[in-house]
Write an enzyme that holds these catalytic residues in place. Structure first.
Site, PDB file in Angstrom:
ATOM      1  N   LYS A  89      37.880  13.942  48.765  1.00 26.34           N
ATOM      2  CA  LYS A  89      36.878  13.604  49.950  1.00 26.34           C
ATOM      3  C   LYS A  89      35.288  13.563  49.224  1.00 26.34           C
ATOM      4  O   LYS A  89      34.757  12.623  49.535  1.00 26.34           O
ATOM      5  CB  LYS A  89      37.004  14.137  51.249  1.00 26.34           C
ATOM      6  N   VAL A 107      37.296  19.534  60.274  1.00 30.67           N
ATOM      7  CA  VAL A 107      37.600  20.820  59.962  1.00 30.67           C
ATOM      8  C   VAL A 107      39.044  20.784  59.284  1.00 30.67           C
ATOM      9  O   VAL A 107      39.859  20.150  59.997  1.00 30.67           O
ATOM     10  CB  VAL A 107      37.816  21.446  61.231  1.00 30.67           C
ATOM     11  N   GLN A 108      39.116  21.054  58.003  1.00 33.77           N
ATOM     12  CA  GLN A 108      40.299  20.916  57.189  1.00 33.77           C
ATOM     13  C   GLN A 108      41.304  21.807  57.823  1.00 33.77           C
ATOM     14  O   GLN A 108      41.190  23.033  58.049  1.00 33.77           O
ATOM     15  CB  GLN A 108      40.036  21.355  55.778  1.00 33.77           C
ATOM     16  N   ASP A 133      37.351  12.516  62.061  1.00 31.26           N
ATOM     17  CA  ASP A 133      38.699  12.751  61.979  1.00 31.26           C
ATOM     18  C   ASP A 133      39.361  12.166  63.165  1.00 31.26           C
ATOM     19  O   ASP A 133      40.463  12.111  62.930  1.00 31.26           O
ATOM     20  CB  ASP A 133      38.912  14.122  61.741  1.00 31.26           C
ATOM     21  N   SER A 193      53.224  13.278  66.148  1.00 31.87           N
ATOM     22  CA  SER A 193      52.085  14.515  66.143  1.00 31.87           C
ATOM     23  C   SER A 193      50.739  13.558  66.358  1.00 31.87           C
ATOM     24  O   SER A 193      50.555  12.350  66.676  1.00 31.87           O
ATOM     25  CB  SER A 193      51.897  14.858  64.605  1.00 31.87           C
ATOM     26  N   SER A 197      62.812  13.519  65.923  1.00 35.89           N
ATOM     27  CA  SER A 197      63.904  14.156  65.600  1.00 35.89           C
ATOM     28  C   SER A 197      64.980  14.265  66.634  1.00 35.89           C
ATOM     29  O   SER A 197      66.351  14.521  66.047  1.00 35.89           O
ATOM     30  CB  SER A 197      63.510  15.584  65.152  1.00 35.89           C
ATOM     31  N   PRO A 208     -14.716  31.764  91.616  1.00 36.40           N
ATOM     32  CA  PRO A 208     -13.436  32.882  91.472  1.00 36.40           C
ATOM     33  C   PRO A 208     -11.938  32.385  91.687  1.00 36.40           C
ATOM     34  O   PRO A 208     -11.137  33.006  91.619  1.00 36.40           O
ATOM     35  CB  PRO A 208     -13.928  33.904  92.438  1.00 36.40           C
ATOM     36  N   GLY A 267     -10.719  29.723  90.668  1.00 40.28           N
ATOM     37  CA  GLY A 267     -10.271  28.838  89.378  1.00 40.28           C
ATOM     38  C   GLY A 267     -10.276  27.235  89.593  1.00 40.28           C
ATOM     39  O   GLY A 267     -10.063  26.719  90.938  1.00 40.28           O
TER      40      GLY A 267
END
Length: 893
Positions: free
Chosen positions: A14, A57-58, A83, A132, A155, A339, A341
């Site tokens: 790869k 991720v291998q 993947d 799979s 199978s 005073p 602010g």
């Protein structure tokens, strides 16, 4: 993970393919001792890195530790899962969303091979052997969504040969050597063999050969197309991985706007009348702070979460972004305030909300962390106000992430070390003291690094403790501190009036050594100023070591390094040096970091926060920071101290003014916190207002003196008339402001500051020629005189005897070239808080001068200015409470 030969072979294929076509590919190797957490941490970092367009991720994961493979594959961000193995991508594929997912590379390659035969898939009978999630299941979905009639066998299929015989397209991924016989295959079928199996072969050097799941030699006689093993599907799988990576990069670029954040802003629900600040704060649901971090381009490993609403940002972000151009640098200051602010913090937040949520610019606010002393005792919180706040405001105003507590601990460690050193020197011989300072450990004595520095300072180039003479030991162990010169006080973050003067050393164990001392408030500690001006961990450590705590009886400065506490201080401060990330009500990012007082210190948030923010916003973005008190104090110190040390150059000054304050400067009656405003402030009075604009005019000139364009923000109150607001705007422009704008952000949020934001945008494009007011090489007295005459309007200065002595002392000690940080009242341009407007012709009295050598400035005390914090205006906090069910704070602010 691990070092499997077959995995390394696949990875090398790869990497080679990527190199051939110009994809930058890297192999991240984790040892076979890696845990699931190690793998997840690595994945999180790659998910958050915009420079990575895809990663895999291998499998299998070759680790000694148990790792849930499903959890690992699903941790990969779907948009980078080239993947195609995550459940999200698999789900999209099963639904037929083929254009919005990544397809596993082997099935994708199989489909490409089928397409290249030229035979149409639609309407064909297809058989897939294997189920799979890597090959079989996604292959079924792909064929189905390409309009084939698909049968999946495995199978347990009892009529396998019969099913294979029906297939126009056969894909085999069973993992069993040559299980599909040639005679099963329908004549003219397409056969894709995904199997890789090893069978004995004595003719091969290895004693085995690779075969597929199909008996190739007989199957090729029946099939119209068939893939060999090896060399068939494998190279195609690698090619599809490359193609998916390119597709990922293309999708990223479609959404990506160079330099633009993809940020979600919060919609305000405005109410009239405007509710209390705490009600507004608690009605807002802040974004998770990790989401804010992602939106502005921080990587997961650069962010340290403190719950859901605040986080620390690692300094590694600055290193990563070092080549990124800085954004525009805006400082918010004000006229000489009442005073009460005049709303600098509110304007700072309103401006960033306007630039971000309404004009869609990258923008960061950088503000100071407030002290609990003023929060509880004098003025309430400092998170802004109305619909322009940093949220959650109770967390902002109280413990935050513990930086102030770290400074308290570090400061008091120095104080304890000073008195302990004096005590030990008074009660021990040179040799006994030497044995304590350089103890024998397992029969070996060794100087520490800090002790080597102490020896070098004394001119002793020795590294063996046994090599010092008696005279040299005496020099080394005795700092000989003169108690009358101690400038280092203990601190706490509460206004406790009964600790303003104390006597220490009353215990019998102190053997009669006592002295008068005091407690200051934590934010006045020099360590706070050091934190604010440090350029990194190493710079902070050096500054901590340079802090002067007293003088010796020979008149030499005694530093924290001389005391041997520099390393310990750095350890206590190692987390505090990281800026704190929060957000505004409308979801724009905020750095809350450091809170030095604006009288005995420079009153500005940290250099590090500004530098990281400037990199994050990018070339076209904005960083808005606030300077404490009026422009004659906070702004002057921002320019002459903070900009001098940081190397940063500002683009625009935003000068906050109010009709209320300008009327006071025009001769209006006193304004007192907690007392209703006199009628002069409630009714239109253009004459009084015009007279008071002398202060506005002077502060505009002060800003322009540094070569920076000025935009005046006129904070509108409901008692102001249109004529009054228009007059201030007119006079500000006539005084030389680049622009002046009426603002209603307190009641309307960012929407009420859009005009201000547009003015700031225009001003940031205007020519500027930033310059300092003075050269630090000038004598101390000349630097003070320049500030007094140019900024305050004084005729001259007068140094009282104690100040004259300090000028001589600091010049002799080598501190004469430090910048000046004037400690004077913020309620007047002069030293007298009763003198309003723009007084001239006065003599500025300098009572004393003190040094913050570690922070890097001298601070003259002007007139009767106290270095102590303001005292509480009430005897108790009866209206502050905690709801035991919801955990919400009530009554505060």
């Amino acid at each position: 993970v691990g070092n499997r030969d077959d995995s390394n072979l696949y990875i090398n294929m790869k990497l080679k393919a990527a190199a051939e076509i110009g994809i930058s590919a890297n192999h991240i190797k984790l040892p076979n001792t890696a845990t699931e957490a190690d793998v997840l941490k690595c994945i999180a970092s790659l998910n958050g890195d915009p420079a990575v367009h895809g990663f895999i991720v291998q499998l299998p994961l070759d680790s000694d530790k148990p790792i849930n493979t499903e959890k690992i594959t699903n941790a990969v961000a779907p948009e980078k899962d080239v993947d195609g193995l995550s459940s999200i991508n698999a789900g999209k594929l099963s639904r037929g969303d083929l254009g919005d997912c990544f397809i596993p590379c082997t099935p994708k390659g199989c489909m490409e091979l089928i397409r290249q035969t030229g035979i149409q898939v639609a309407g064909k009978r297809a058989v897939v052997i294997g189920r799979s999630k890597i090959v079989g299941a996604p292959m079924h979905d792909l064929l189905l969504w390409n309009n084939a009639t698909v049968t999946t066998c495995h199978s347990k299929t009892s009529t396998l040969a019969e099913e294979v015989g029906k297939a126009d397209i056969l894909v085999v991924a069973a993992g069993k050597a040559e299980m599909v016989k040639g005679e099963w295959i329908k004549p003219g079928a397409i056969v894709i063999d995904c199997g890789i199996n090893h069978v004995p072969d004595s003719t091969k050097p290895s004693g085995k050969r690779v075969v597929g799941d199909v008996a190739y030699s007989t199957a090729k006689e029946k099939a119209s197309y068939i893939t060999p093993v090896p060399g068939g599907v494998g190279p195609m799988t690698v090619a599809m991985l490359m193609q998916s990576t390119v597709e990922s990069a293309q999708r990223f670029l479609e959404k990506f706007q160079p330099g633009k954040w993809n940020i979600q802003y919060n919609q305000l629900t405005l109410k009239m009348p405007v509710p209390s600040d705490i009600e507004i704060s608690q009605s807002c649901i802040p974004k998770p702070i990790d989401q804010v971090a992602r939106e502005i381009g921080l990587l997961p490993d650069e962010v340290e979460l403190y719950g859901q609403t605040k986080a620390k940002v690692h300094l590694s972000a600055l290193k990563r972004l070092k080549n990124q151009p800085d954004g525009k640098y805006i400082v918010v200051t004000g006229i000489t305030p009442t005073p009460l602010g005049e709303g600098k913090s509110t304007t700072t937040v309103g401006l960033v909300q306007a630039l971000g949520a309404h004009l869609h610019q990258n923008v960061f606010a950088c503000v100071r962390q407030p002290s609990q002393g003023p929060t509880f005792g004098i003025k309430g919180g400092a998170a802004g106000g109305g619909y322009c706040q940093v949220v959650p405001m109770d967390e902002f105003n109280l413990h935050l992430t513990g930086d102030i507590h770290a400074i308290t601990a570090a400061n008091n460690l120095v104080a304890a070390a000073v008195d302990a050193r004096i005590f030990h020197e008074l009660t021990q011989t040179d040799q006994a003291l030497y044995s304590r300072l350089v103890p024998s450990v397992n029969g070996v004595r060794k100087f520490s690094d800090i002790q080597i520095r102490r020896l070098q300072k004394l001119g002793l180039n020795k590294t063996d403790p046994a090599a010092l003479t008696k005279e040299e030991i005496n020099l080394f162990v005795r700092l000989d501190i003169d108690p009358s010169t101690i400038t280092w006080q203990r601190v706490l973050d509460t206004n406790d009036r009964f600790l303003r003067k104390i006597t220490i050393g009353q215990s019998p164990t102190e053997k009669g050594f006592s002295r008068t001392a005091q407690f200051d408030i934590t934010v006045s500690s020099e360590i706070m100023a050091v934190l604010a001006l440090s350029d990194g961990l190493d710079d902070m450590k050096k500054r901590l070591g340079r802090m002067v705590v007293a003088s010796s009886k020979r008149g030499e400065p005694i530093t924290a390094d001389d005391l041997g506490v520099t390393g310990a201080l750095a350890v206590l401060m190692k987390d505090a040096v990281k800026p704190n990330l929060m957000q505004t009500l409308e979801g724009t990012p905020v750095f809350v970091h450091a809170g030095p007082f604006a009288n005995i210190a420079h009153g500005n948030s940290s250099v590090l926060a500004d530098k990281i923010a400037l990199k994050l916003v990018g070339k076209e973005g904005f960083v808005v920071t606030e300077a404490g008190f009026g422009a004659d104090i906070g702004m002057e110190k921002f320019f002459n101290i903070k900009c001098r040390y940081s190397g940063l150059r500002p683009h625009v000054v935003v000068l906050v003014a109010t009709v209320r304050a300008l009327k006071m400067h025009g001769g209006g009656p006193a304004v007192t916190a907690g007392v209703p405003l006199p009628k002069e402030y409630m009714e239109e009075n253009l004459q009084l207002l015009a007279k008071g604009c002398s202060n506005l005019n002077k502060q505009i000139q002060n800003a322009r003196m540094f070569g920076v364009p000025v935009v005046v923000a006129v904070n509108a109150f409901k008692t102001d008339t249109k004529a009054e607001l228009a007059l201030v705007v007119q006079l500000a422009k006539e005084a030389g402001a680049f622009d002046a704008v009426e603002c209603t952000h307190w009641a309307e949020g960012g929407k009420g500051a859009v005009a201000l934001a547009r003015a700031v945008q225009r001003a940031s494009q205007a020519p500027s020629n930033f310059r300092f007011l003075y050269n630090v090489e000038l004598p101390v007295v000349e630097k003070i005189r320049l500030i007094a005459q140019q900024i305050y309007g004084a005729r001259d200065i007068e140094l009282l005897p104690e100040a004259q002595e300090k000028v001589a002392l600091y010049t002799k000690q080598g501190f004469g070239n430090l910048p000046i940080c004037m400690a004077k009242t913020h309620l007047s341009l002069s030293h007298d808080p009763e003198q309003k407007g723009a007084p001239t012709g006065f003599i500025l009295p300098i009572r004393d001068i003190r040094a913050s050598v570690g922070a890097g400035f001298l601070y003259p005390l002007v007139g009767t200015m106290s270095t102590m914090p303001g005292l509480p205006t009430r005897p108790c906090f009866y209206d502050i409470d905690l709801d035991p069910v919801s955990g919400e704070v009530n009554g505060l602010f």
